[in-house]
Design a protein around this motif. Structure first.
Motif, PDB file in Angstrom:
ATOM      1  N   LEU A   8      30.760  77.734  26.443  1.00 28.31           N
ATOM      2  CA  LEU A   8      31.246  76.699  25.533  1.00 28.31           C
ATOM      3  C   LEU A   8      30.884  75.344  26.130  1.00 28.31           C
ATOM      4  O   LEU A   8      31.202  75.063  27.283  1.00 28.31           O
ATOM      5  CB  LEU A   8      32.757  76.794  25.344  1.00 28.31           C
ATOM      6  CG  LEU A   8      33.257  77.988  24.540  1.00 28.31           C
ATOM      7  CD1 LEU A   8      34.778  77.961  24.443  1.00 28.31           C
ATOM      8  CD2 LEU A   8      32.638  78.023  23.155  1.00 28.31           C
ATOM      9  N   THR A  46      28.476  83.834  26.660  1.00 30.08           N
ATOM     10  CA  THR A  46      28.625  82.641  25.829  1.00 30.08           C
ATOM     11  C   THR A  46      29.276  81.513  26.613  1.00 30.08           C
ATOM     12  O   THR A  46      30.400  81.643  27.096  1.00 30.08           O
ATOM     13  CB  THR A  46      29.491  82.935  24.574  1.00 30.08           C
ATOM     14  OG1 THR A  46      28.951  84.070  23.912  1.00 30.08           O
ATOM     15  CG2 THR A  46      29.484  81.750  23.628  1.00 30.08           C
ATOM     16  N   PRO A  59      29.393  76.888  20.942  1.00 25.38           N
ATOM     17  CA  PRO A  59      29.131  78.129  21.682  1.00 25.38           C
ATOM     18  C   PRO A  59      27.627  78.283  21.906  1.00 25.38           C
ATOM     19  O   PRO A  59      26.838  78.199  20.975  1.00 25.38           O
ATOM     20  CB  PRO A  59      29.672  79.219  20.755  1.00 25.38           C
ATOM     21  CG  PRO A  59      29.697  78.604  19.396  1.00 25.38           C
ATOM     22  CD  PRO A  59      29.790  77.121  19.564  1.00 25.38           C
ATOM     23  N   VAL A  82      33.559  76.132  29.714  1.00 30.12           N
ATOM     24  CA  VAL A  82      34.017  77.419  30.227  1.00 30.12           C
ATOM     25  C   VAL A  82      33.118  78.513  29.646  1.00 30.12           C
ATOM     26  O   VAL A  82      32.526  78.348  28.582  1.00 30.12           O
ATOM     27  CB  VAL A  82      35.503  77.668  29.849  1.00 30.12           C
ATOM     28  CG1 VAL A  82      35.671  77.869  28.359  1.00 30.12           C
ATOM     29  CG2 VAL A  82      36.101  78.820  30.630  1.00 30.12           C
ATOM     30  N   MET A  83      33.038  79.620  30.364  1.00 27.68           N
ATOM     31  CA  MET A  83      32.381  80.797  29.810  1.00 27.68           C
ATOM     32  C   MET A  83      33.392  81.482  28.909  1.00 27.68           C
ATOM     33  O   MET A  83      34.454  81.903  29.368  1.00 27.68           O
ATOM     34  CB  MET A  83      31.929  81.746  30.923  1.00 27.68           C
ATOM     35  CG  MET A  83      30.783  81.248  31.769  1.00 27.68           C
ATOM     36  SD  MET A  83      29.244  81.005  30.872  1.00 27.68           S
ATOM     37  CE  MET A  83      28.829  82.665  30.352  1.00 27.68           C
ATOM     38  N   ARG A  84      33.097  81.549  27.609  1.00 28.87           N
ATOM     39  CA  ARG A  84      34.014  82.208  26.668  1.00 28.87           C
ATOM     40  C   ARG A  84      34.030  83.708  26.932  1.00 28.87           C
ATOM     41  O   ARG A  84      35.061  84.356  26.855  1.00 28.87           O
ATOM     42  CB  ARG A  84      33.600  81.910  25.234  1.00 28.87           C
ATOM     43  CG  ARG A  84      34.549  82.547  24.225  1.00 28.87           C
ATOM     44  CD  ARG A  84      34.366  82.032  22.841  1.00 28.87           C
ATOM     45  NE  ARG A  84      33.079  82.453  22.303  1.00 28.87           N
ATOM     46  CZ  ARG A  84      32.600  82.042  21.142  1.00 28.87           C
ATOM     47  NH1 ARG A  84      33.273  81.177  20.428  1.00 28.87           N
ATOM     48  NH2 ARG A  84      31.440  82.476  20.719  1.00 28.87           N
ATOM     49  N   ASP A  85      32.864  84.256  27.209  1.00 31.40           N
ATOM     50  CA  ASP A  85      32.734  85.647  27.612  1.00 31.40           C
ATOM     51  C   ASP A  85      31.511  85.717  28.522  1.00 31.40           C
ATOM     52  O   ASP A  85      30.982  84.686  28.921  1.00 31.40           O
ATOM     53  CB  ASP A  85      32.634  86.585  26.398  1.00 31.40           C
ATOM     54  CG  ASP A  85      31.527  86.175  25.440  1.00 31.40           C
ATOM     55  OD1 ASP A  85      30.392  85.908  25.900  1.00 31.40           O
ATOM     56  OD2 ASP A  85      31.780  86.125  24.227  1.00 31.40           O
ATOM     57  N   LEU A 122      33.288  71.603  20.467  1.00 30.51           N
ATOM     58  CA  LEU A 122      32.762  72.657  21.336  1.00 30.51           C
ATOM     59  C   LEU A 122      31.686  73.449  20.604  1.00 30.51           C
ATOM     60  O   LEU A 122      31.870  73.831  19.448  1.00 30.51           O
ATOM     61  CB  LEU A 122      33.880  73.596  21.775  1.00 30.51           C
ATOM     62  CG  LEU A 122      34.945  72.975  22.675  1.00 30.51           C
ATOM     63  CD1 LEU A 122      36.051  73.973  22.951  1.00 30.51           C
ATOM     64  CD2 LEU A 122      34.329  72.477  23.964  1.00 30.51           C
TER      65      LEU A 122
END
Length: 167
Positions: free
Chosen positions: A137, A135, A101, A129-132, A99
């Motif tokens: 991934l 960001t 970022p 997925v959106m980590r935040d 993965l």
């Protein structure tokens, strides 16, 4: 359910959508006389539904940037696919999947979702997925490749299409 647009605005924004849906109908079903009426009604219904579900953002899509992306996509995808195949069949090339970022500047919207869908079509990378909020991934086949830089360049192209040149 969102309130419907006023009639003049609905016609101004809905007519291009209806024409696009009708063109798609013609491509998929042909131009037979019997299907034209059904195609026209289907296109009108699809345009109305798209106005209800995907409200216009106020910014027009940059058609020139979209055309450039669409014309560039097959070549990029072919080259990336050949590279993935080469790496998969060459026993001497090591892959380091994982993965990555990737900072993102596109705001949460259907535009960002469209960019993620476009990105998923590129061999060797897959948005996970959106980590935040800022960001993404991305699963990559080789962590030694400049994945984050490629994602940033693609996002900048998409931002231009969406009329948001600064990202």
């Amino acid at each position: 359910m969102p309130r419907l647009l006023r009639l003049p605005e609905t016609l101004r924004r809905g007519a291009p959508r209806a024409l696009a849906f009708f063109a798609l109908w013609l491509v998929l079903h042909g131009g037979g006389l019997a299907g034209l009426a059904v195609g026209a009604l289907t296109a009108l219904a699809a345009a109305w539904l798209s106005l209800v579900l995907l409200r216009p953002s106020g910014r027009p899509i940059a058609i020139g940037a979209l055309v450039r992306l669409v014309l560039r996509f097959p070549g990029q995808s072919l080259l990336a696919g050949l590279e993935v195949a080469r790496r998969a069949f060459a026993s001497s090339l090591l892959l380091r999947p994982g993965l990555v970022p990737c900072p993102t500047r596109l705001p949460a919207s259907t535009g960002r979702d469209a960019f993620h869908a476009y990105l998923s079509l590129q061999p060797g990378t897959l948005p996970v997925v959106m980590r935040d909020k800022a960001t993404l991934l991305v699963h990559a086949l080789d962590l030694d490749q400049p994945v984050a830089a490629a994602i940033a360049a693609g996002e900048a192209d998409f931002a231009r299409i969406l009329g948001n040149a600064d990202g």
